[in-house]
Write an enzyme that holds these catalytic residues in place. Structure first.
Site, PDB file in Angstrom:
ATOM      1  N   GLY A  14       0.781  -1.214   0.000  1.00  0.00           N
ATOM      2  CA  GLY A  14       0.000   0.000   0.000  1.00  0.00           C
ATOM      3  C   GLY A  14       0.819   1.274   0.000  1.00  0.00           C
ATOM      4  N   LYS A  32      12.946   1.441   0.071  1.00  0.00           N
ATOM      5  CA  LYS A  32      11.497   1.577  -0.043  1.00  0.00           C
ATOM      6  C   LYS A  32      11.165   2.855  -0.786  1.00  0.00           C
ATOM      7  CE  LYS A  32      12.527   0.061   3.410  1.00  0.00           C
ATOM      8  NZ  LYS A  32      13.685  -0.765   3.808  1.00  0.00           N
ATOM      9  N   ASP A 126       2.566  -1.230  14.801  1.00  0.00           N
ATOM     10  CA  ASP A 126       2.124  -2.371  13.991  1.00  0.00           C
ATOM     11  C   ASP A 126       3.039  -3.565  14.205  1.00  0.00           C
ATOM     12  OD1 ASP A 126       0.404  -3.700  12.277  1.00  0.00           O
ATOM     13  OD2 ASP A 126       1.413  -3.028  10.457  1.00  0.00           O
TER      14      ASP A 126
END
Length: 340
Positions: A14, A32, A126
């Site tokens: 995402g 990333k 998370d």
């Protein structure tokens, strides 16, 4: 990307894509690259830059660190340590639950990682089995602090929640501010998963898991006695009722029969003997395999909600849906850091 030469695509999710790259001196890193739609938001870039600054202060034995970044680049990107390894989610899904001794050793390492993360002013938000890499020199916590930048992408998606159902704290589920105690809750859910093969709130849709997290007691009936009390205390509904990370580390060491000194844990995680045998063999094989050598085409975009954003009434992603080395971005692939 910047000074790093991309050699292979490791995954996508995402928040963007993750690539294996080499520094000018040949050091492998995980890069990333943020999706252009997100990077166009000034609010996102500000959050991204702030979280990168905080994450670069994290320096722990059991974390995979940020080595470089350009939040103002076109596109924005982040480079982290490349860690060949196996995610905890893959290890448990493929080879079953762990005995109490390796779970306690894992828990102590993760608690020490959270100490370093929280000391830098970062809250992970998370922590889950797929955000924990098992490497030859010990476990690594990945994606600390970066996922908070994803909040801006969720603001326009009605009903979306940052985090992973079954591992989020109650305060995170209902949208209250989260702090270090939220990570303690998630850590204990991870330990329950490692010891039993299932999260403490079972399986089901995101709505079901979130409801149980907020309103019901966790199912700890399969936990061994030496884990039960520690995990139960960390799963208290109210944040102030959970132990601090320092207290938790001491409790895990004591439960494992240690002498109460935190620094006695680290030497015991040098090597593979602390892990279950089949998992140790898998980690050794993965770490000795050469990294991908050629770049692959970029992934096609999907209309599905990005990993880490759960739409009401949908099935949550499994604790680790993808296997491989590395770092991830959401369920982006397996690398050393994740984007949410």
């Amino acid at each position: 990307m910047g000074r790093y030469r991309i050699v292979a695509r490791l995954g996508a999710g995402g928040m963007g894509r993750v690539y294996l790259a080499h520094s000018p001196g040949g050091r492998p890193v995980a890069v990333k690259v943020v999706r252009s739609e997100l990077a166009e938001s000034e609010d996102f870039r500000r959050r991204f830059a702030r979280e990168i600054t905080a994450a670069r202060r994290v320096n722990g034995a059991f974390t995979a660190g940020v080595v470089d970044a350009d939040p103002d680049g076109s596109p924005a990107w982040l480079a982290t340590t490349y860690v060949p390894g196996v995610s905890l989610g893959d290890a448990v899904a493929g080879h079953g639950p762990w005995a109490s001794e390796p779970v306690l050793a894992l828990g102590a390492a993760l608690a020490e990682a959270l100490e370093a993360i929280h000391a830098a002013g970062v809250v992970h938000r998370d922590l889950k089995p797929s955000n924990i890499l098992l490497a030859v020199d010990g476990p690594r916590v990945i994606d600390f602090g970066i996922s908070v930048a994803a909040e801006v992408s969720a603001l326009t998606q009605t009903g979306m929640t940052i985090g992973t159902p079954g591992f989020m704290s109650p305060e995170q589920v209902i949208g209250q501010p989260v702090g270090p105690a939220s990570d303690i809750f998630s850590l204990s859910a991870v330990l329950a998963y490692a010891a039993t093969g299932a999260g403490p709130f079972g399986t089901g849709t995101a709505h079901v898991l979130n409801y149980r997290t907020v309103h019901e007691h966790p199912d700890l009936s399969l936990l061994p006695p030496e884990l039960h009390q520690v995990v139960a205390a960390c799963l208290a509904k109210q944040p102030h009722q959970r132990p601090t990370v320092t207290t938790l580390l001491h409790q895990l060491i004591q439960a494992g029969g240690r002498d109460g000194q935190a620094d006695t844990i680290t030497p015991q995680l040098n090597g593979l003997d602390w892990m279950p045998g089949q998992v140790a063999l898998l980690v050794q094989k993965r770490s000795s395999a050469p990294p991908p050598a050629t770049a692959s085409p970029p992934p096609s975009r999907s209309a599905a909600p990005p990993p880490g954003l759960t739409a009401p009434g949908t099935l949550p992603s499994p604790p680790d849906a993808v296997g491989g080395t590395a770092v991830t971005a959401g369920n982006i692939g397996r690398v050393c850091c994740r984007f949410g």
